[in-house]
Design a protein around this motif. Structure first.
Motif, PDB file in Angstrom:
ATOM      1  N   THR A   1      -0.357 -16.442   4.684  1.00  0.00           N
ATOM      2  CA  THR A   1       0.022 -16.768   3.308  1.00  0.00           C
ATOM      3  C   THR A   1      -1.084 -16.391   2.333  1.00  0.00           C
ATOM      4  N   LYS A   2      -2.322 -16.751   2.657  1.00  0.00           N
ATOM      5  CA  LYS A   2      -3.439 -16.418   1.778  1.00  0.00           C
ATOM      6  C   LYS A   2      -3.653 -14.911   1.697  1.00  0.00           C
ATOM      7  N   ARG A   3      -3.516 -14.253   2.846  1.00  0.00           N
ATOM      8  CA  ARG A   3      -3.714 -12.793   2.850  1.00  0.00           C
ATOM      9  C   ARG A   3      -2.655 -12.108   1.990  1.00  0.00           C
ATOM     10  N   VAL A   4      -1.435 -12.557   2.077  1.00  0.00           N
ATOM     11  CA  VAL A   4      -0.361 -11.986   1.262  1.00  0.00           C
ATOM     12  C   VAL A   4      -0.641 -12.222  -0.220  1.00  0.00           C
ATOM     13  N   LEU A   5      -1.050 -13.436  -0.565  1.00  0.00           N
ATOM     14  CA  LEU A   5      -1.357 -13.730  -1.971  1.00  0.00           C
ATOM     15  C   LEU A   5      -2.484 -12.852  -2.487  1.00  0.00           C
ATOM     16  N   LYS A   6      -3.512 -12.644  -1.690  1.00  0.00           N
ATOM     17  CA  LYS A   6      -4.617 -11.783  -2.116  1.00  0.00           C
ATOM     18  C   LYS A   6      -4.134 -10.342  -2.295  1.00  0.00           C
ATOM     19  N   ALA A   7      -3.301  -9.870  -1.381  1.00  0.00           N
ATOM     20  CA  ALA A   7      -2.780  -8.505  -1.511  1.00  0.00           C
ATOM     21  C   ALA A   7      -1.945  -8.365  -2.778  1.00  0.00           C
ATOM     22  N   LEU A   8      -1.115  -9.369  -3.063  1.00  0.00           N
ATOM     23  CA  LEU A   8      -0.303  -9.339  -4.281  1.00  0.00           C
ATOM     24  C   LEU A   8      -1.185  -9.436  -5.529  1.00  0.00           C
ATOM     25  N   TRP A   9      -2.263 -10.222  -5.468  1.00  0.00           N
ATOM     26  CA  TRP A   9      -3.189 -10.378  -6.597  1.00  0.00           C
ATOM     27  C   TRP A   9      -3.926  -9.071  -6.876  1.00  0.00           C
TER      28      TRP A   9
ATOM     29  N   LYS B   1      -1.055  -2.954   6.415  1.00  0.00           N
ATOM     30  CA  LYS B   1      -1.432  -4.208   7.067  1.00  0.00           C
ATOM     31  C   LYS B   1      -0.722  -5.437   6.491  1.00  0.00           C
ATOM     32  N   VAL B   2      -0.298  -5.354   5.243  1.00  0.00           N
ATOM     33  CA  VAL B   2       0.350  -6.511   4.625  1.00  0.00           C
ATOM     34  C   VAL B   2       1.783  -6.201   4.221  1.00  0.00           C
ATOM     35  N   PHE B   3       1.979  -5.216   3.345  1.00  0.00           N
ATOM     36  CA  PHE B   3       3.300  -4.995   2.758  1.00  0.00           C
ATOM     37  C   PHE B   3       4.308  -4.416   3.758  1.00  0.00           C
ATOM     38  N   VAL B   4       3.836  -3.747   4.796  1.00  0.00           N
ATOM     39  CA  VAL B   4       4.738  -3.232   5.823  1.00  0.00           C
ATOM     40  C   VAL B   4       4.817  -4.199   7.002  1.00  0.00           C
ATOM     41  N   GLU B   5       3.662  -4.526   7.580  1.00  0.00           N
ATOM     42  CA  GLU B   5       3.652  -5.350   8.784  1.00  0.00           C
ATOM     43  C   GLU B   5       4.087  -6.789   8.508  1.00  0.00           C
ATOM     44  N   HIS B   6       3.938  -7.253   7.264  1.00  0.00           N
ATOM     45  CA  HIS B   6       4.299  -8.639   6.947  1.00  0.00           C
ATOM     46  C   HIS B   6       5.240  -8.684   5.740  1.00  0.00           C
ATOM     47  N   ARG B   7       6.222  -7.785   5.749  1.00  0.00           N
ATOM     48  CA  ARG B   7       7.140  -7.718   4.611  1.00  0.00           C
ATOM     49  C   ARG B   7       7.938  -9.019   4.449  1.00  0.00           C
ATOM     50  N   GLU B   8       8.265  -9.694   5.564  1.00  0.00           N
ATOM     51  CA  GLU B   8       9.002 -10.953   5.457  1.00  0.00           C
ATOM     52  C   GLU B   8       8.135 -12.021   4.795  1.00  0.00           C
ATOM     53  N   ALA B   9       6.845 -12.050   5.117  1.00  0.00           N
ATOM     54  CA  ALA B   9       5.937 -13.012   4.488  1.00  0.00           C
ATOM     55  C   ALA B   9       5.805 -12.715   3.001  1.00  0.00           C
ATOM     56  N   VAL B  10       5.709 -11.451   2.649  1.00  0.00           N
ATOM     57  CA  VAL B  10       5.622 -11.069   1.240  1.00  0.00           C
ATOM     58  C   VAL B  10       6.857 -11.549   0.492  1.00  0.00           C
ATOM     59  N   ALA B  11       8.026 -11.329   1.059  1.00  0.00           N
ATOM     60  CA  ALA B  11       9.269 -11.747   0.410  1.00  0.00           C
ATOM     61  C   ALA B  11       9.322 -13.259   0.269  1.00  0.00           C
ATOM     62  N   ALA B  12       8.877 -13.991   1.300  1.00  0.00           N
ATOM     63  CA  ALA B  12       8.912 -15.449   1.260  1.00  0.00           C
ATOM     64  C   ALA B  12       7.968 -16.003   0.193  1.00  0.00           C
TER      65      ALA B  12
ATOM     66  N   HIS C   1      -3.064   0.048  -8.374  1.00  0.00           N
ATOM     67  CA  HIS C   1      -2.486   1.116  -7.566  1.00  0.00           C
ATOM     68  C   HIS C   1      -3.348   1.409  -6.336  1.00  0.00           C
ATOM     69  N   LYS C   2      -4.660   1.485  -6.520  1.00  0.00           N
ATOM     70  CA  LYS C   2      -5.556   1.790  -5.403  1.00  0.00           C
ATOM     71  C   LYS C   2      -5.527   0.674  -4.365  1.00  0.00           C
ATOM     72  N   HIS C   3      -5.510  -0.574  -4.831  1.00  0.00           N
ATOM     73  CA  HIS C   3      -5.493  -1.680  -3.895  1.00  0.00           C
ATOM     74  C   HIS C   3      -4.159  -1.788  -3.167  1.00  0.00           C
ATOM     75  N   ARG C   4      -3.070  -1.476  -3.871  1.00  0.00           N
ATOM     76  CA  ARG C   4      -1.766  -1.496  -3.205  1.00  0.00           C
ATOM     77  C   ARG C   4      -1.779  -0.535  -2.016  1.00  0.00           C
ATOM     78  N   GLN C   5      -2.379   0.611  -2.189  1.00  0.00           N
ATOM     79  CA  GLN C   5      -2.462   1.576  -1.093  1.00  0.00           C
ATOM     80  C   GLN C   5      -3.250   1.010   0.084  1.00  0.00           C
ATOM     81  N   SER C   6      -4.351   0.293  -0.218  1.00  0.00           N
ATOM     82  CA  SER C   6      -5.201  -0.214   0.860  1.00  0.00           C
ATOM     83  C   SER C   6      -4.525  -1.340   1.643  1.00  0.00           C
ATOM     84  N   PHE C   7      -3.633  -2.090   0.998  1.00  0.00           N
ATOM     85  CA  PHE C   7      -2.942  -3.195   1.672  1.00  0.00           C
ATOM     86  C   PHE C   7      -1.579  -2.791   2.231  1.00  0.00           C
ATOM     87  N   GLU C   8      -1.139  -1.587   1.952  1.00  0.00           N
ATOM     88  CA  GLU C   8       0.246  -1.208   2.222  1.00  0.00           C
ATOM     89  C   GLU C   8       0.661  -1.476   3.669  1.00  0.00           C
TER      90      GLU C   8
END
Length: 407
Positions: free
Chosen positions: A169-177, A123-134, A114-121
């Motif tokens: 791609t790597k940044r998204v994977l790390k955020a998801l991890w 820069k990754v999950f909003v700004e690169h939502r298409e990459a996350v979905a892909a 939960h804490k990490h999701r907030q920190s990546f929200e």
């Protein structure tokens, strides 16, 4: 030293608890038994340690291998992997830092997700939502995958030089991890192979409800004490997973003391906390002296100031120190004998050869030490599958003992 008369006392109901006072000698004996009484198997070691810090640098196996070889007789480099990737008893996750953690601790560590999701929200999950979905779509259809295997490959040149590099791609994977949505299914040459969490974690683990934030933080703080033995309230930030657990210490520690889960202690002027189970070791005999090669990120060393206070041993891991400024060496391990840290050694293992590259004695070492050293060196050769030892330092007794160790 017996426990009789050592009960922590409350001066007034609900007031300050008078700490149990220990000598450094008694604390050392308990710390050595707590950490280095051998475990019958790997599961037993993980049950005691709660987690083992993962580090990929491998001059003689990795840190996590070295932690386990100090506790499990006959352990060989990589023996932990079936426990993680076949049995699913442990997993690659985040704890103190990247760690190997028993799955029974998953529910507690969802707090970190939960804490990490907030920190990546943003820069990754909003700004690169298409990459996350892909990335998630490819994992769903084709996983498990290494980062290089994804069809979706995108980079941002302005990320060049950052911690995760320019690959989106790597940044998204790390955020998801970090957020717990994907996990390490296994590794190839130390590199993550990712898959969806629901395909890696056992169903019973996934079904466990998350704990409220403070409850999870309090239990994780208790786990630090169970792992380390004696813990100062002002132990360094990395002990408390940096920003995640630190804000909870002020309230969690009194709660744990109030419930009896922790006991305040004072070791010749240094205040700390310990579990009742740790303090019960004061009533047990000292371990039979043996030589232990201690990993640089072993829980035994997580609080370096406490180590210095108890053992008169100042340990600095010089792996990130420029070579010209190193005092001891690149990857030097403390050497424990009995209840004292008596030397520092640097090993290197490649192609069946165990090199001893550096050796620094803290005190004069007598015959009992050298006999125990020979036994532990023999075990180290088994650990790293070496068939001979090469000594790179000018030390007659050390050379003689190493030469006497049979392949």
């Amino acid at each position: 030293m017996g426990l009789e008369g050592l009960e922590a006392k409350t001066e007034e109901p609900g007031d300050i608890v008078t700490p149990i006072r220990l000598t450094r000698a008694d604390a050392r004996k308990a710390m050595v038994r707590h950490h280095f009484a051998t475990s019958p198997d790997l599961r037993g070691a993980f049950e005691r340690l709660r987690s083992v810090q993962f580090d990929p640098i491998a001059p003689i196996g990795c840190n996590h291998d070295l932690v386990l070889q100090a506790r499990v007789p006959g352990y060989r480099i990589g023996d932990w992997q079936p426990l993680a990737y076949h049995d699913r008893h442990i997993y690659d996750g985040w704890d103190k830092q990247a760690s190997l953690v028993p799955f029974e601790g998953w529910a507690l560590r969802r707090f970190f997700h939960h804490k990490h999701r907030q920190s990546f929200e943003q820069k990754v999950f909003v700004e690169h939502r298409e990459a996350v979905a892909a990335v998630l779509e490819e994992l769903t259809e084709r996983g498990p995958l290494q980062p290089k295997d994804f069809a979706y490959q995108h980079r941002r040149d302005d990320w060049q030089g950052s911690w995760y590099g320019p690959s989106v791609t790597k940044r998204v994977l790390k955020a998801l991890w970090f957020s717990g949505e994907v996990m390490t299914a296994h590794r190839v040459k130390g590199q993550h192979v990712y898959d969806l969490t629901e395909r890696v974690a056992p169903p019973a683990v996934l079904a466990a409800p998350p704990l409220p934030e403070h409850d999870a933080a309090r239990e994780l703080i208790l786990e630090r004490h169970r792992a380390m033995g004696l813990v100062r309230p002002n132990a360094p930030p990395e002990v408390w997973s940096y920003g995640e657990l630190m804000p909870h210490r002020k309230t969690a520690l009194p709660e744990l003391v109030g419930s009896g889960a922790l006991v305040p202690v004072e070791v010749e002027g240094v205040k700390a906390h310990a579990t009742p189970e740790f303090l019960s070791l004061l009533d047990t005999p000292a371990l039979e002296p043996r030589v232990v090669f201690v990993a640089p990120l072993d829980p035994f060393l997580w609080d370096r100031k406490m180590t210095a206070h108890l053992f008169d041993f100042d340990y600095i891991w010089e792996i990130y120190t420029p070579e010209a400024k190193r005092r001891w060496g690149y990857y030097v391990l403390p050497v424990l004998f009995g209840d004292r840290l008596v030397a520092r050694v640097e090993f290197w293992s490649r192609d069946g050869v165990l090199e001893l590259r550096a050796w620094h004695e803290e005190t004069q070492l007598a015959a009992p030490f050298w006999a125990a050293f020979a036994q532990s060196l023999d075990a180290m050769m088994t650990y790293c599958a070496a068939n001979r030892v090469e000594v790179r330092v000018a030390h007659g007794r050390l050379r003689d003992v190493c030469a006497s160790v049979a392949p």
